[in-house]
Design an enzyme around this catalytic site. Structure first.
Site, short mmCIF file in Angstrom:
data_model
loop_
_atom_site.label_atom_id
_atom_site.label_comp_id
_atom_site.label_asym_id
_atom_site.label_seq_id
_atom_site.Cartn_x
_atom_site.Cartn_y
_atom_site.Cartn_z
N GLU A 1 44.50 24.48 43.43
CA GLU A 1 43.83 25.72 43.00
C GLU A 1 43.23 26.45 44.21
OE1 GLU A 1 43.53 27.39 40.30
OE2 GLU A 1 41.74 28.60 40.66
N HIS B 1 45.17 36.81 40.87
CA HIS B 1 45.95 35.93 41.75
C HIS B 1 47.22 35.50 41.05
CE1 HIS B 1 44.07 33.06 39.01
NE2 HIS B 1 44.96 32.15 39.40
N HIS C 1 47.45 37.07 37.27
CA HIS C 1 46.47 37.03 36.18
C HIS C 1 45.05 36.94 36.69
CE1 HIS C 1 47.79 32.92 37.15
NE2 HIS C 1 46.54 32.58 36.94
N ARG D 1 37.29 35.00 38.03
CA ARG D 1 38.28 34.28 38.85
C ARG D 1 39.25 35.36 39.27
NH1 ARG D 1 41.57 32.91 42.03
NH2 ARG D 1 42.93 31.07 41.95
N GLU E 1 50.55 27.95 34.49
CA GLU E 1 49.16 27.59 34.19
C GLU E 1 48.95 27.52 32.68
OE1 GLU E 1 46.05 29.76 36.29
OE2 GLU E 1 44.98 30.08 34.41
N HIS F 1 50.41 32.04 41.38
CA HIS F 1 50.77 30.77 42.02
C HIS F 1 52.13 30.33 41.53
CE1 HIS F 1 48.84 29.63 38.25
NE2 HIS F 1 47.68 30.08 38.71
MN MN Z 1 45.70 30.78 37.93
#
Ligand code: MN
Ligand code: MN
Length: 416
Positions: A196, A128, A173, A125, A134, A130
């Site tokens: 997401e 990124h 992360h 993943r 999280e 946000h």
């Molecule tokens: Mn995340």
């Protein structure tokens, strides 16, 4: 954690409400019988009003018996408090997939949103960040997580089934699946409107910054930056990373002072009875987790997560294994019962009363999460037991002997 899935067994039952009623009775476990009894108080099993000769989605209806034939105590127009990841659009890649439940699909869930993600061994993943924080629960397998805080302090950690992580708002992360079979996990965000599919990816930013500016920023030549991808990667396949220690050394410098990792599986239960147990993780024991509190609850077959409410926050639930029914009491005579299976999400508004009953013949395991630094609940039994008994009797018209038998301490899971 690999859990036995009770649904597959029950879904073998042939369609049709009469067949379902017979089959449910035949399994003989206590909760199933209790469900039938709740319905029969009103109508009786042979009453033709329980037939459904028209079209129906049999698989869905069999999983939601308390919607079609609710307990006679249900009443009014309480909005739906159930959604399922099985209904979510899945975003698939070489390297894994992701699907989400947000307020767009599940209007009641304003405070929290969830993502269910799978990464293959080596699947990444993308790096990124946000806006919401999280919180994560590892369902299966193993993964390596990385992060860097605003002072350049690093965090690299391997996580396994039953572990948690928490990335504060805005902290960048990544997540990568490890051998032998990658990972599957649940992410919970402290904003129901989070998506997401709308996060800040490292490759996306690079692709949308003039190359000359990137070169100036990093003090390198534009030619050296030519291989940078033209669009975001999101999830992609890569080789399985090497030893944790070498990745930690390479990330270097100082570690984040408050670890973003917590092993919930290693915790002793906060409460345990012969019918189940609860483990709690909030900012008291998982200091980094300042905006999400959580409980992992296990209830044995027929057992009950006692009648209670949460005075401090809405509750976002994820069902890991077994089957359950939950009735939510929403005041003014309104109450509704819904049924839950693995992969389903439940949502209970702050201070609305509820219980969760295991209706399967295997252990029920589910996660409760709250947008709060701390876990808090109020037990109906404890409230009654610590109020002058005459006062309670004047309200409920029950005798003193019955009142004396009500547990004085919060059990969380009622011992049967
Ligand atoms: Mn995340
Ligand atoms: Mn609750």
């Amino acid at each position: 954690m690999k859990e036995d899935n009770g649904v597959s067994r029950r879904s073998l039952l042939k369609s049709g409400i009469a067949a379902l009623a017979t089959a449910t009775a035949a399994t003989g476990y206590a909760a199933g019988s209790a469900q039938a009894a709740d319905r029969q108080t009103d109508r009786g099993s042979s009453d033709r009003s329980s037939s459904n000769p028209g079209p129906r989605n049999s698989a869905l209806q069999e999983q939601n018996t308390d919607s079609f034939q609710p307990p006679s105590t249900d009443h009014g127009d309480t909005p739906a408090f159930k959604y399922s990841f099985s209904l979510s659009h899945n975003r698939t890649y070489k390297g894994g997939w992701a699907r989400q439940v947000t307020v767009r699909d599940f209007p009641i869930s304003k405070d929290l949103a969830g993502v269910n993600m799978r990464l293959t061994a080596g699947g990444i993943r993308e790096l990124h960040w946000h806006v919401p924080a999280e919180w994560a629960y590892m369902i299966y397998g193993a993964a390596r997580i990385t992060a860097v805080d605003s002072q350049g302090r690093s965090f690299v950690q391997d996580v396994g089934a039953g572990d948690l992580w928490y990335f504060p708002s805005g902290v960048p992360h990544s997540i990568q699946g490890l051998s032998p079979d990658g990972a599957e996990f649940l992410l919970v965000f402290d904003d129901g409107a989070f998506s997401e599919f709308d996060t800040f990816q490292i490759s996306d930013w690079m692709a949308h910054t003039p190359r000359s500016v990137l070169a100036k920023n990093f003090g390198v030549s534009e030619a050296a930056l030519r291989p940078i991808p033209e669009r975001e990667l999101y999830i992609f396949q890569a080789p399985v990373p090497g030893a944790l220690e070498s990745d930690q050394r390479a990330a270097g410098r100082e570690q984040v002072p408050t670890p973003y990792f917590f092993s919930l599986r290693a915790q002793e239960p906060a409460r345990k009875t012969r019918s189940g147990e609860v483990r709690i993780a909030d900012s008291k024991n998982f200091a980094a987790s300042i905006s999400v509190a959580a409980a992992l609850v296990r209830v044995k077959p027929g057992g009950l997560r006692e009648l209670h409410w949460h005075p401090n926050a809405d509750e976002w639930q994820y069902y890991v294994s077994g089957q359950a029914r939950m009735t939510v009491f929403a005041a003014s005579g309104r109450a509704r019962t819904m049924d839950f299976a693995p992969g389903d999400v439940g949502y209970v508004l702050r201070s609305t009363g509820h219980y969760i009953e295991n209706t399967s013949d295997s252990d029920l395991v589910f996660i409760e999460t709250f947008k709060s630094p701390y876990y808090q609940d109020i037990s109906l039994s404890q409230w009654i037991a610590h109020t002058p008994p005459e006062l309670i009797a004047q309200h409920l018209h029950i005798d003193m002997q019955t009142l004396a038998a009500i547990p004085r301490e919060k059990a969380v899971v009622v011992p049967l």
